[in-house]
Motif scaffolding. Structure first.
Motif, PDB file in Angstrom:
ATOM      1  N   ARG A  36       1.002  -1.047   0.099  1.00 55.92           N
ATOM      2  CA  ARG A  36      -0.006   0.015   0.021  1.00 55.92           C
ATOM      3  C   ARG A  36       0.856   1.276  -0.177  1.00 55.92           C
ATOM      4  NH1 ARG A  36      -2.755  -3.572  -1.013  1.00 55.92           N
ATOM      5  NH2 ARG A  36      -4.713  -4.265   0.119  1.00 55.92           N
ATOM      6  N   LEU A  37       0.609   2.173  -0.858  1.00 55.87           N
ATOM      7  CA  LEU A  37       1.357   3.556  -0.888  1.00 55.87           C
ATOM      8  C   LEU A  37       0.688   4.774  -0.829  1.00 55.87           C
ATOM      9  CD1 LEU A  37       4.100   5.193  -1.422  1.00 55.87           C
ATOM     10  CD2 LEU A  37       3.696   4.774  -3.729  1.00 55.87           C
ATOM     11  N   LEU A  38       0.487   5.572  -0.122  1.00 54.52           N
ATOM     12  CA  LEU A  38       0.122   7.051  -0.263  1.00 54.52           C
ATOM     13  C   LEU A  38       1.132   7.972  -0.525  1.00 54.52           C
ATOM     14  CD1 LEU A  38      -2.313   9.005   0.225  1.00 54.52           C
ATOM     15  CD2 LEU A  38      -1.635   9.070   2.839  1.00 54.52           C
ATOM     16  N   ASP A  39       0.925   8.703  -1.638  1.00 58.42           N
ATOM     17  CA  ASP A  39       2.187   9.590  -2.386  1.00 58.42           C
ATOM     18  C   ASP A  39       1.425  11.169  -2.002  1.00 58.42           C
ATOM     19  OD1 ASP A  39       4.251  10.454  -3.479  1.00 58.42           O
ATOM     20  OD2 ASP A  39       3.488  10.129  -5.420  1.00 58.42           O
ATOM     21  N   ILE A  40       1.917  11.926  -1.123  1.00 64.77           N
ATOM     22  CA  ILE A  40       1.230  13.226  -0.769  1.00 64.77           C
ATOM     23  C   ILE A  40       1.874  14.284  -1.470  1.00 64.77           C
ATOM     24  CG2 ILE A  40       0.984  14.585   1.115  1.00 64.77           C
ATOM     25  CD1 ILE A  40       1.108  12.410   2.995  1.00 64.77           C
TER      26      ILE A  40
END
Ligand code: ZN
Length: 323
Positions: free
Chosen positions: A134-138
């Motif tokens: 899982r990746l959240l790229d801000i």
């Protein structure tokens, strides 16, 4: 003209020197392992060095001792060389050092002969992106647009962003850019795997509210993954809950064709045009009109010049995100 809007720098770039050494052998990367089975999740900040809100969010999670109750959480300052060049007197200049780091995620570039600051860092981080599920790229934006969660549009991405439930707008579509964004890097952009990346645009690069949105998006993401509980989210959140998300499908990306381009208004993004045919820009004397009813203008770039993308258009798709 809209291009001359000045955006005050309301945010302070946090000092990230304490995070340099990290704990996984890669500078500016920390991993916290709960020791309990669960997601192998990552949160990225500053793939674009001038987008301060992500650095503030990671600094906040670190200082607030927010740690995963299950699984493994990796927090990364992705392009520190660009970030460390941030200068509030010239805040737009530190987006990258040699090239846009969110365009290099093709095997041709990663495995190729080029040797830029951003490619070297991408190669250093690549084993992490090859591993996490899982990746959240801000990110943040050039205008005072309301926040947007961007995904490529795969069903698994739509499902995860509905579970995150924040922010209010989800926009699905290809980046319409040269190269590939990190969320489109091969392991994530494969419908056959369960590995998912999403990108949040939190608001204007240097607006105080963008930091609040970045922190809240990170908290919602961790809550959706079962890594923090509702009480932790409630204790730390800074913005109001989103009662219902809207999903839009990006249908067009418009690249400027001439040296004489302007928007017809100082659009900030997410303006909705009820009827097809609304004139939103003029390029070399040609009026650029919305092609269908219920069209949404996404991320207008008032600084774009000939050959660059000036905006995207999205169609309201499927109504409520809770369908
Ligand atoms: Zn960005």
């Amino acid at each position: 003209m809209a291009a001359d809007i000045a955006y005050p720098v309301e945010l302070v770039a946090p000092d990230i020197s304490a995070y340099r050494r990290g704990n996984v052998g890669v500078d500016y990367v920390q991993t916290f392992d709960s020791g309990v089975a669960g997601p192998d999740a990552m949160i990225n900040a500053v793939i674009h060095g001038n987008e301060l809100c992500g650095a503030i969010a990671i600094d906040y999670l670190m200082r607030s001792d927010i740690r995963p109750a299950r699984g493994k959480l990796t927090l990364a300052f992705v392009n520190p060389e660009a970030y460390l060049r941030f200068d509030p007197a010239a805040p737009g200049r530190s987006r990258f050092v040699d090239e846009d780091m969110n365009r290099v995620w093709t095997l041709e570039r990663l495995d190729g002969p080029d040797n830029t600051v951003e490619l070297r860092r991408a190669r250093q981080l690549r084993p992490l992106y090859d591993r996490v599920d899982r990746l959240l790229d801000i990110h943040s934006m050039g205008t005072y647009s309301d926040p947007i969660m961007l995904i490529h549009g795969l069903e698994k991405e739509r499902r995860l962003t509905r579970e995150i439930g924040y922010p209010a707008m989800i926009a699905c579509g290809a980046g319409h850019v040269q190269g590939l964004r990190l969320i489109e890097y091969a392991p994530f952009n494969d419908p056959a795997t369960d590995r998912i990346a999403c990108l949040v645009e939190c608001g204007q690069h240097w607006a105080a509210t963008s930091a609040d949105v970045a922190i809240d998006t990170a908290l919602h993401y961790l809550r959706a993954l079962g890594m923090i509980d509702e009480a932790t989210l409630a204790a730390h959140r800074r913005t109001d809950p989103v009662p219902e998300q809207t999903v839009a499908d990006v249908t067009h990306g418009y690249a400027i064709r001439t040296d004489d381009f302007f928007f017809t208004q100082a659009f900030k993004g997410l303006e909705r045009f009820a009827k097809a045919g609304a004139v939103i820009a003029v390029d070399g004397g040609e009026e650029i009109r919305t092609p269908y009813d219920d069209c949404i203008l996404v991320m207008p770039n008032h600084r774009a010049v000939k050959g660059q993308r000036a905006f995207r258009l999205a169609r309201l798709g499927g109504g409520s995100a809770t369908d």
